[in-house]
Design an enzyme around this catalytic site. Structure first.
Site, short mmCIF file in Angstrom:
data_model
loop_
_atom_site.label_atom_id
_atom_site.label_comp_id
_atom_site.label_asym_id
_atom_site.label_seq_id
_atom_site.Cartn_x
_atom_site.Cartn_y
_atom_site.Cartn_z
CG MET A 177 8.10 -7.38 5.54
SD MET A 177 8.25 -5.82 6.46
CE MET A 177 7.80 -6.37 8.09
CD GLU A 180 3.35 2.94 7.68
OE1 GLU A 180 3.88 2.39 6.70
OE2 GLU A 180 2.94 2.28 8.66
CG HIS A 195 10.20 0.95 11.52
ND1 HIS A 195 10.29 -0.42 11.34
CD2 HIS A 195 9.98 1.14 12.84
CE1 HIS A 195 10.13 -1.02 12.51
NE2 HIS A 195 9.94 -0.10 13.43
CG LEU A 220 16.28 -4.19 11.47
CD1 LEU A 220 16.05 -4.42 9.99
CD2 LEU A 220 15.84 -5.39 12.28
CG ASN A 250 12.60 0.96 5.79
OD1 ASN A 250 11.78 0.34 5.10
ND2 ASN A 250 12.75 0.71 7.09
CB SER A 259 -0.97 0.00 1.18
OG SER A 259 -0.29 0.18 2.40
#
Ligand code: GAR
Length: 208
Positions: A90, A174, A109, A144, A107, A13
């Protein structure tokens, strides 16, 4: 025109949101490809239906992280990306891969980093009694869910929130901040220096 490659593992999405904003706002950019580590990733269909190139590098076919990363980079580099955007990707990427794309790897998160790295962020936010939740767009570094923070969305945790309700509100945020951060990257508005990011025009990098 900047070439963007988006990496997904599932629903996609956030990828959709970037594809749609790019088209609707006429960015000087194109989505060169959507690449997944999972053959069945739902988002691949959305991309293919819009004529976007898709590719799969199935992580199960590789003996270790470095071998997977090398093949993934080979496929991605075929699209000559100016920006690589991880959108619900992932898999942990090896250092060589991350360094290869240093400064052009973003990225998203679903937490207010540096809090709640890793998985099940919303469950842990609720269990900790946090009153604030959110999402973070950041440049990727080998550690990470770390790396220079580009943009954050912060929103209140409601007393009656469950994991699904909180996740849905964070996801909606997001879909606002990731396309905006990508757009600003494309426009050369993000200035990364000394591990800190600022918007050259002084725009706020916080959505509340
Ligand atoms: C998003 O909530 C994203 O922030 C998260 O996975 C979801 C993917 O949804 N990413 C991570 O947890 C990465 N550590 P989407 O496939 O619908 O964009």
């Amino acid at each position: 025109m900047k070439a963007i490659v988006i990496l997904i593992s599932g629903r996609g999405s956030n990828m959709e949101a970037i594809v749609q904003r790019c088209a609707a706002e006429g960015w000087d950019a194109r989505i060169a490809a959507v690449v997944s580590d999972r053959p069945g990733a739902q988002g691949l269909q959305f991309a293919a239906e819009r004529g976007i190139a898709t590719a799969v590098v199935d992580h199960r076919a590789f003996a270790d992280r470095a071998a997977f990363g090398a093949e993934l980079a080979r496929v991605i580099d075929g699209y000559a990306p100016d920006l690589l955007a991880l959108a619900g990707f992932m898999r942990i990427l090896d250092n060589g891969f991350v360094q290869h794309y240093a400064g052009r790897l973003l990225n998203i998160h679903p937490s207010l980093l540096p809090a709640f790295t890793g998985l099940q962020t919303h469950r842990r936010v609720l269990a900790a009694g946090c009153k604030l939740a959110g999402a973070t767009v950041h440049f990727v570094t080998p550690e990470l869910d770390h790396g220079p923070i580009v943009m954050q969305a912060a929103l209140p945790v409601h007393a009656d929130d469950d994991e699904a309700a909180l996740a849905a509100r964070v996801l909606a945020a997001e879909h606002v901040i990731y396309p905006l951060a990508v757009r600003w990257f494309v426009e050369g508005q993000l200035d990364l220096q000394g591990g800190l990011v600022r918007h050259r025009g002084g725009a706020s990098l916080l959505l509340m």
